[in-house]
Design a protein around this motif. Sequence first.
Motif, mmCIF file in Angstrom:
data_model
loop_
_atom_site.group_PDB
_atom_site.id
_atom_site.type_symbol
_atom_site.label_atom_id
_atom_site.label_comp_id
_atom_site.label_asym_id
_atom_site.label_seq_id
_atom_site.Cartn_x
_atom_site.Cartn_y
_atom_site.Cartn_z
ATOM 1 N N THR A 59 0.759 -1.187 0.078
ATOM 2 C CA THR A 59 -0.054 -0.033 0.011
ATOM 3 C C THR A 59 0.928 1.243 -0.061
ATOM 4 N N LEU A 60 2.166 1.153 0.024
ATOM 5 C CA LEU A 60 3.245 2.165 0.085
ATOM 6 C C LEU A 60 2.774 3.193 1.376
ATOM 7 N N ARG A 61 2.477 2.503 2.349
ATOM 8 C CA ARG A 61 2.083 3.171 3.618
ATOM 9 C C ARG A 61 3.325 2.572 4.615
ATOM 10 N N GLN A 62 3.760 3.322 5.268
ATOM 11 C CA GLN A 62 4.588 2.780 6.625
ATOM 12 C C GLN A 62 3.510 2.240 7.686
ATOM 13 N N ARG A 63 3.894 1.137 8.375
ATOM 14 C CA ARG A 63 2.945 0.709 9.690
ATOM 15 C C ARG A 63 4.116 0.078 10.596
ATOM 16 N N THR A 64 3.480 0.260 11.657
ATOM 17 C CA THR A 64 4.380 -0.560 12.959
ATOM 18 C C THR A 64 3.615 -1.414 13.557
ATOM 19 N N VAL A 65 4.518 -2.484 13.720
ATOM 20 C CA VAL A 65 3.851 -3.678 14.284
ATOM 21 C C VAL A 65 4.381 -4.196 15.843
ATOM 22 N N PRO A 66 3.864 -4.236 16.978
ATOM 23 C CA PRO A 66 4.294 -4.407 17.938
ATOM 24 C C PRO A 66 5.207 -5.695 18.215
ATOM 25 N N ILE A 67 6.316 -5.700 18.848
ATOM 26 C CA ILE A 67 7.132 -6.982 18.944
ATOM 27 C C ILE A 67 6.742 -7.601 20.073
ATOM 28 N N VAL A 68 6.217 -8.963 19.779
ATOM 29 C CA VAL A 68 5.553 -10.022 21.083
ATOM 30 C C VAL A 68 6.689 -10.724 21.348
ATOM 31 N N PRO A 69 6.850 -11.215 22.710
ATOM 32 C CA PRO A 69 7.622 -12.160 22.898
ATOM 33 C C PRO A 69 8.058 -13.330 22.146
ATOM 34 N N ALA A 70 7.261 -13.973 21.616
ATOM 35 C CA ALA A 70 7.510 -15.188 20.837
ATOM 36 C C ALA A 70 7.919 -14.762 19.461
ATOM 37 N N VAL A 82 -9.164 -3.969 14.352
ATOM 38 C CA VAL A 82 -7.485 -4.434 15.050
ATOM 39 C C VAL A 82 -6.639 -5.299 13.949
ATOM 40 N N VAL A 83 -7.301 -6.038 13.247
ATOM 41 C CA VAL A 83 -6.572 -7.120 12.441
ATOM 42 C C VAL A 83 -6.269 -6.233 11.185
ATOM 43 N N ARG A 84 -7.290 -5.566 10.899
ATOM 44 C CA ARG A 84 -6.961 -4.631 9.690
ATOM 45 C C ARG A 84 -5.851 -3.759 9.890
ATOM 46 N N ASP A 85 -5.515 -3.135 11.116
ATOM 47 C CA ASP A 85 -4.233 -2.253 11.359
ATOM 48 C C ASP A 85 -3.145 -3.198 11.477
ATOM 49 N N ILE A 86 -3.098 -4.335 12.013
ATOM 50 C CA ILE A 86 -2.062 -5.148 11.787
ATOM 51 C C ILE A 86 -1.441 -5.725 10.528
ATOM 52 N N LEU A 87 -2.628 -6.024 9.613
ATOM 53 C CA LEU A 87 -2.127 -6.294 8.498
ATOM 54 C C LEU A 87 -1.761 -5.267 7.357
ATOM 55 N N GLY A 88 -1.988 -4.051 7.932
ATOM 56 C CA GLY A 88 -1.786 -3.019 7.177
ATOM 57 C C GLY A 88 -2.998 -2.857 5.942
ATOM 58 N N HIS A 89 -4.006 -3.134 5.861
ATOM 59 C CA HIS A 89 -4.947 -3.100 5.050
ATOM 60 C C HIS A 89 -5.459 -1.438 5.069
ATOM 61 N N THR A 90 -5.749 -0.826 3.961
ATOM 62 C CA THR A 90 -6.024 0.362 3.649
ATOM 63 C C THR A 90 -7.513 0.524 4.471
ATOM 64 N N THR A 91 -8.433 -0.307 4.002
ATOM 65 C CA THR A 91 -9.849 -0.247 4.672
ATOM 66 C C THR A 91 -10.271 -1.632 5.385
#
Length: 314
Positions: free
Chosen positions: A214-225, A279-288
């Motif tokens: 999508t050419l948009r930067q996103r941030t994913v939290p780093i979980v312990p696993a 929330v799933v949308r934001d994690i995967l980086g979907h635009t909508t």
Amino acid sequence: MSIWADKEGRLHVGIMVGGKRIHRRLPEGATKSDAKLIEADLRKSAMQRRPGIPGDPQMVEIMGLYFAHAETLRSPDTAKQHALRAGPWLEGVKASDVDLALTKMIDDMRDHYKPATINRTIGAVKAALKIAYKARLIPEDYGARTHRLPENNARHNYLNIEQVKLLADCASEQVRAAIWIALLTGCRRGEILKLTADDIQSDTLRIQSGNTKTLRQRTVPIVPALRPWLEYVPLAINFEGLKTGFARARKKAGIDVNFHDLRHSCASMLINLGVPLEVVRDILGHTTVRTTERYAHLHVDRQKEALGKLSALV
């Protein structure tokens, strides 16, 4: 001077043949490599004493324009691979006959490639012809005669955690790291391969805009696993290495799955854990959220299971 740029930055090619000047103005975005290829074709035409501009060049010459153009794309190597796939069917074919060659190519490819893959090859040929048409090397855009195949991309494989573990255990160390990063972040294969050590923050993983679909930067939290697998970043394998390594692991594990299914599996596991679609949308980086709604049936399945328990009580 045979190649020059005007005030608008557009490149021009001009040569003298028999006391007459032949001039072509290249389309916007054309590179000096494109200009050199066009100049070479013009000079070749002049040496063969063909009058004027070659109106029906060989497709191998036109595909040369696309290879130069591919260097400007976000994934030049992938673009070139799709173009190279058409090579056997374009050998010795003139531009005006390309629709017949592509029809034969499509028929031959159907049993070996998915429609989406075939369409990417068709797209590369059509793009090359459009470049040639804009450069006035051909009298019409012959690519418009060929249409892409209808795609049915509804196939999604959702792995459970045990299947992912089996798949990872059958993989090499580098591929195993890619598998777990994909599952625990929802990242695409290309995004994982382009990760660098600088993208790993204290608590988050940065997916840079130039590396995303999508050419948009996103941030994913780093979980312990996830953290142990980030020690392998940047991965010491390329696209082909991961593709081949994953295929071996899939075969050894006996699981019919592709790498992108790990992204689908990430989404399905999150939804089964009760995570909202937004929330799933934001994690995967979907635009909508509309794109994420392809997983909505998983919500319905959970509701059906819950109501089934109530029904049993009644």
